[in-house]
Design a protein around this motif. Structure first.
Motif, PDB file in Angstrom:
ATOM      1  N   ILE A   1       0.826  -1.206   0.000  1.00  0.00           N
ATOM      2  CA  ILE A   1       0.000   0.000   0.000  1.00  0.00           C
ATOM      3  C   ILE A   1       0.860   1.255   0.000  1.00  0.00           C
ATOM      4  O   ILE A   1       1.938   1.288   0.593  1.00  0.00           O
ATOM      5  CB  ILE A   1      -0.967   0.031   1.212  1.00  0.00           C
ATOM      6  CG1 ILE A   1      -0.193  -0.190   2.511  1.00  0.00           C
ATOM      7  CG2 ILE A   1      -2.061  -0.988   1.050  1.00  0.00           C
ATOM      8  CD1 ILE A   1      -1.063  -0.085   3.751  1.00  0.00           C
TER       9      ILE A   1
ATOM     10  N   ALA B   1       2.089   4.992   0.866  1.00  0.00           N
ATOM     11  CA  ALA B   1       2.273   5.593   2.196  1.00  0.00           C
ATOM     12  C   ALA B   1       1.091   6.481   2.587  1.00  0.00           C
ATOM     13  O   ALA B   1       0.681   6.522   3.745  1.00  0.00           O
ATOM     14  CB  ALA B   1       3.561   6.409   2.202  1.00  0.00           C
TER      15      ALA B   1
ATOM     16  N   GLU C   1       4.616  -1.672   2.541  1.00  0.00           N
ATOM     17  CA  GLU C   1       4.195  -0.282   2.313  1.00  0.00           C
ATOM     18  C   GLU C   1       5.276   0.393   1.491  1.00  0.00           C
ATOM     19  O   GLU C   1       6.468   0.148   1.724  1.00  0.00           O
ATOM     20  CB  GLU C   1       4.017   0.427   3.666  1.00  0.00           C
ATOM     21  CG  GLU C   1       3.566   1.873   3.549  1.00  0.00           C
ATOM     22  CD  GLU C   1       3.540   2.568   4.916  1.00  0.00           C
ATOM     23  OE1 GLU C   1       3.097   1.941   5.907  1.00  0.00           O
ATOM     24  OE2 GLU C   1       3.990   3.732   4.976  1.00  0.00           O
TER      25      GLU C   1
ATOM     26  N   ALA D   1      -1.792   4.339   3.606  1.00  0.00           N
ATOM     27  CA  ALA D   1      -1.512   3.700   4.900  1.00  0.00           C
ATOM     28  C   ALA D   1      -1.772   4.675   6.038  1.00  0.00           C
ATOM     29  O   ALA D   1      -2.390   4.335   7.044  1.00  0.00           O
ATOM     30  CB  ALA D   1      -0.059   3.218   4.923  1.00  0.00           C
TER      31      ALA D   1
ATOM     32  N   TYR E   1      -1.390  -1.252   8.515  1.00  0.00           N
ATOM     33  CA  TYR E   1      -0.018  -1.657   8.795  1.00  0.00           C
ATOM     34  C   TYR E   1       0.241  -3.015   8.159  1.00  0.00           C
ATOM     35  O   TYR E   1      -0.702  -3.752   7.821  1.00  0.00           O
ATOM     36  CB  TYR E   1       0.225  -1.749  10.302  1.00  0.00           C
ATOM     37  CG  TYR E   1       0.049  -0.412  10.989  1.00  0.00           C
ATOM     38  CD1 TYR E   1       1.096   0.504  11.029  1.00  0.00           C
ATOM     39  CD2 TYR E   1      -1.171  -0.064  11.567  1.00  0.00           C
ATOM     40  CE1 TYR E   1       0.937   1.735  11.638  1.00  0.00           C
ATOM     41  CE2 TYR E   1      -1.337   1.167  12.175  1.00  0.00           C
ATOM     42  CZ  TYR E   1      -0.274   2.067  12.210  1.00  0.00           C
ATOM     43  OH  TYR E   1      -0.442   3.281  12.794  1.00  0.00           O
TER      44      TYR E   1
ATOM     45  N   GLU F   1       1.261   6.905  -4.285  1.00  0.00           N
ATOM     46  CA  GLU F   1       1.096   6.629  -2.851  1.00  0.00           C
ATOM     47  C   GLU F   1      -0.372   6.517  -2.456  1.00  0.00           C
ATOM     48  O   GLU F   1      -0.693   6.201  -1.318  1.00  0.00           O
ATOM     49  CB  GLU F   1       1.791   7.710  -2.008  1.00  0.00           C
ATOM     50  CG  GLU F   1       3.299   7.648  -2.098  1.00  0.00           C
ATOM     51  CD  GLU F   1       3.982   8.588  -1.124  1.00  0.00           C
ATOM     52  OE1 GLU F   1       3.286   9.183  -0.278  1.00  0.00           O
ATOM     53  OE2 GLU F   1       5.220   8.732  -1.218  1.00  0.00           O
TER      54      GLU F   1
ATOM     55  N   VAL G   1      -1.831  -7.208   3.921  1.00  0.00           N
ATOM     56  CA  VAL G   1      -0.862  -6.131   3.650  1.00  0.00           C
ATOM     57  C   VAL G   1       0.531  -6.695   3.888  1.00  0.00           C
ATOM     58  O   VAL G   1       0.906  -7.000   5.019  1.00  0.00           O
ATOM     59  CB  VAL G   1      -1.115  -4.912   4.561  1.00  0.00           C
ATOM     60  CG1 VAL G   1      -0.077  -3.826   4.282  1.00  0.00           C
ATOM     61  CG2 VAL G   1      -2.526  -4.373   4.376  1.00  0.00           C
TER      62      VAL G   1
END
Lengths: 254, 397
Positions: free
Chosen positions: B157, B159, B185, B162, B168, B194, B182
């Motif tokens: 994912i 940033a 990141e 997130a 997380y 992003e 997930v």
């Protein structure tokens, strides 16, 4: 007061000659001939002067008195070049103010007259010295020359040491003395005073009037003073009574 | 001598400002408000542009099919993919050590994601890509965890997503009909990437019943000039019209439309506010001239020029406008710069971006503040030169 004869002996000479051209022989210093002035409110013209004549000699000290609305302040404004006549002749020295545009009258004021206001008209955010310096900013003088003149004139009016005081820190009489210092700092030949003691107590008024008499008698300034105060008029050499736009009476000091 | 007259009048004018504190402050604040409003809109447009500009690289070619210039609605037929794979010679495309083209087949699926904190749903872009997809792109860095694995329902994912969703590594997320884990990141220099979720192409196809579908192909170019040769090649090989554009151009095109739209709202609104603020400035300065009428008349009676009165009044207006402008820009920097906003971007998915109060934003917003001072000060400055001296000094007899 035992003071020198002219302010020029007190002040450094200006680098540029500022004296008026010599008046015509036997001509009065100030001459009003058939002067006309009216104010307009809408379509209606309210006449103030409908043919006023006046002659004032160089070095004279003239008080002009009269009831409210008689035209005293209008006359002073015309003499100062702040206002312009509708017709007739208005000559001071050999300058025809009635023929000058506003810019020329402003330049004339800067060099040939000082004006003293009833309510002093000092700029409240400027110090006494800065207020007095204002007329000198219109002349090609260095900062040092300006400062020297300001110091000497403030000394002359009894305010030495008060250079940095703002008007709000001074009494009415002191403020008026700053006003007089401002009026004479550029050494003009003519002083116009609009009710110079109108806002002062008797003692302060007398001190200011003493100062004006000194400037007239010792420094040869021609002074025209508008006043309501008969006591003030006693300091003048001549008193003219104005009523409804005409001089109706004249008295001379004994 | 005019300089000295003007200097003294400016000094007198500015020194008297505390006497008119409330009015002067209201003028400065109204200017600040206009500057802030415009700076806010321009910062939004700029931030959007920066996010999309950061996403696009001139060294990445995007091939689209189906007569569209956006990924949504684009379709690359299998024949074209085979032709690309069989491309020989050296048209300037990057290859790996095995000699294969550095390309990534991709599809983008809009997915609804629930915010962990608020529970509110938002639509995001789930991008299915080949394993080379991340490496092709500039500025992409895996900051946590691992890249997705082939065939697995792993996602990495962006940033911004997130942060916004509070996700997380290790979290499980339901996208469409299945759960995803997930695995990592990534950051991409604050760009639009992003705001995306990346996963394996085959896994996405399988989860959303899009077997065999490819919307776009990303190719790494050895140099930006290779794009033209690729375009010429594509013109001859595909049975379906294909277009190749640089990734930079693709995102610039997307940003231009939205940024223009933001500015289209921002400028008229700021203009209207500026009009109101100019009227306020006019009122303030007229009051100033009125209050200082005797002072102005006095110095003019002493012989000062009209021009000095004009300049001093104008300078006062400009100083107040400047104070408002600096205040507005300062507050904009504090309030807006870096503030995260989001909008519906390409692929009908939400794109997050940071508002950017850049120097050109400050300049544009600052100029409008100064224009208010200029417009609001001009007439009062003229009035200062026009007031009749006799009336201002006041005759009493």
């Amino acid at each position: 007061m035992s003071q020198p004869d002219t302010i020029d002996t007190l002040l450094p000479a200006s680098p540029v000659p500022e004296s008026l051209p010599e008046p015509l022989p036997d001509a009065p210093y100030i001459a009003l001939e058939n002067l006309r002035k009216a104010y307009r409110i809408g379509q209606q013209a309210i006449p103030i002067f409908a043919g006023l004549d006046l002659a004032i000699a160089e070095g004279d000290f003239v008080a002009i008195m009269g009831p409210s609305g008689s035209g005293k302040s209008t006359l002073l404004n015309l003499l100062a070049g702040i206002d312009r006549p509708d017709g007739g002749v208005l000559r001071i020295g050999n300058s025809r103010l009635d023929q000058m545009g506003e810019g020329a009258r402003a330049a004339w004021r800067a060099h040939h007259m000082g004006i003293v206001f009833q309510f002093y008209n000092l700029l409240p955010m400027l110090s006494a010295a800065e207020n007095v310096e204002l007329p000198l900013l219109l002349k090609p003088l260095s900062r040092r020359e300006r400062r020297a003149r300001v110091e000497r004139v403030l000394d002359l009016v009894g305010l030495a040491g008060r250079e940095n005081h703002r008007p709000g820190m001074m009494s009415g009489g002191q403020q008026q003395r700053v006003g007089i210092a401002r009026a004479i700092v550029s050494d003009p030949p003519l002083l116009l005073c609009d009710e110079p003691t109108g806002d002062l107590d008797r003692a302060s008024a007398d001190a200011v009037l003493d100062m004006l008499r000194f400037l007239n008698s010792e420094m040869k300034k021609t002074i025209v003073m508008v006043t309501h105060d008969p006591q003030a008029a006693l300091y003048a050499r001549r008193t003219l009574i104005l009523d409804k736009g005409r001089f109706i009476e004249e008295a001379r000091a004994a | 001598m005019l300089f000295q007259q003007t200097r003294v009048m400016i000094h007198a004018s500015l020194a008297s400002l505390p006497r008119r504190f409330a009015l002067s402050a209201s003028m400065a604040l109204s200017v600040a408000l206009v500057v802030m409003t415009l700076a806010g809109f321009l910062a939004m447009a700029k931030g959007f542009e920066v996010a999309l500009a950061g996403a696009g690289s001139p060294r990445v070619a995007v091939i689209l099919g189906g007569g569209t210039n956006q990924e949504s609605g684009s379709a690359i037929p299998p024949g074209a993919l085979h032709a690309l794979s069989a491309l020989s010679g050296d048209p300037g495309l990057a290859r790996n050590t095995a000699g294969d083209l550095l390309l990534s087949r991709e599809i983008v699926v809009p997915v609804d994601v629930a915010d962990v904190k608020s529970g509110a749903s938002r639509t995001l872009a789930l991008r299915g890509m080949d394993a080379t997809g991340a490496a092709i792109r500039d500025t992409v860095t895996l900051t946590q965890g691992l890249m997705f694995s082939g065939g697995r329902r792993d996602i990495v994912i962006g940033a911004k997503i997130a942060r916004a969703l509070g996700l997380y590594v290790g979290d499980v997320l339901r996208l469409g009909p299945v759960d995803w884990t997930v695995s990592g990141e990534f950051s991409a220099g604050g760009s639009a990437f992003e705001s995306e979720i990346w996963a394996d192409l085959e896994a996405v196809r399988a989860a959303f019943d899009r077997q065999g579908e490819v919307q776009s192909v990303k190719l790494r170019l050895n140099d930006p000039m290779a794009l033209e040769r690729l375009q010429q090649y594509l013109a001859g090989v595909a049975e379906t019209p294909l277009v190749a554009v640089s990734e930079a151009d693709l995102y610039a095109g997307q940003s231009a439309r939205t940024a223009s739209l933001i500015r289209l709202f921002g400028w008229p609104l700021a203009g209207l506010m500026a009009f109101g603020a100019s009227a306020g400035a006019l009122n303030t300065m007229m009051s100033s001239v009125s209050e200082r009428a005797v002072e102005i008349a006095t110095v003019r009676a002493l012989g000062f020029s009209r021009l000095a009165a004009f300049i001093a009044t104008g300078v006062e207006a400009m100083v107040l406008a400047l104070v408002g402008t600096v205040l507005g820009i300062g507050l904009s920097l504090i309030a807006f710069n870096g503030w995260q906003a989001s909008t519906i971007g390409a692929n009908n998915a939400r794109m997050a971006f940071d508002l950017a109060v850049t120097p050109d934003v400050m300049l544009s917003a600052g100029l409008i503040g100064l224009v208010i001072g200029l417009v609001g000060g001009a007439l009062p400055a003229l009035a200062a030169t026009r007031q009749p001296l006799a009336a201002a000094l006041g005759g009493r007899g």
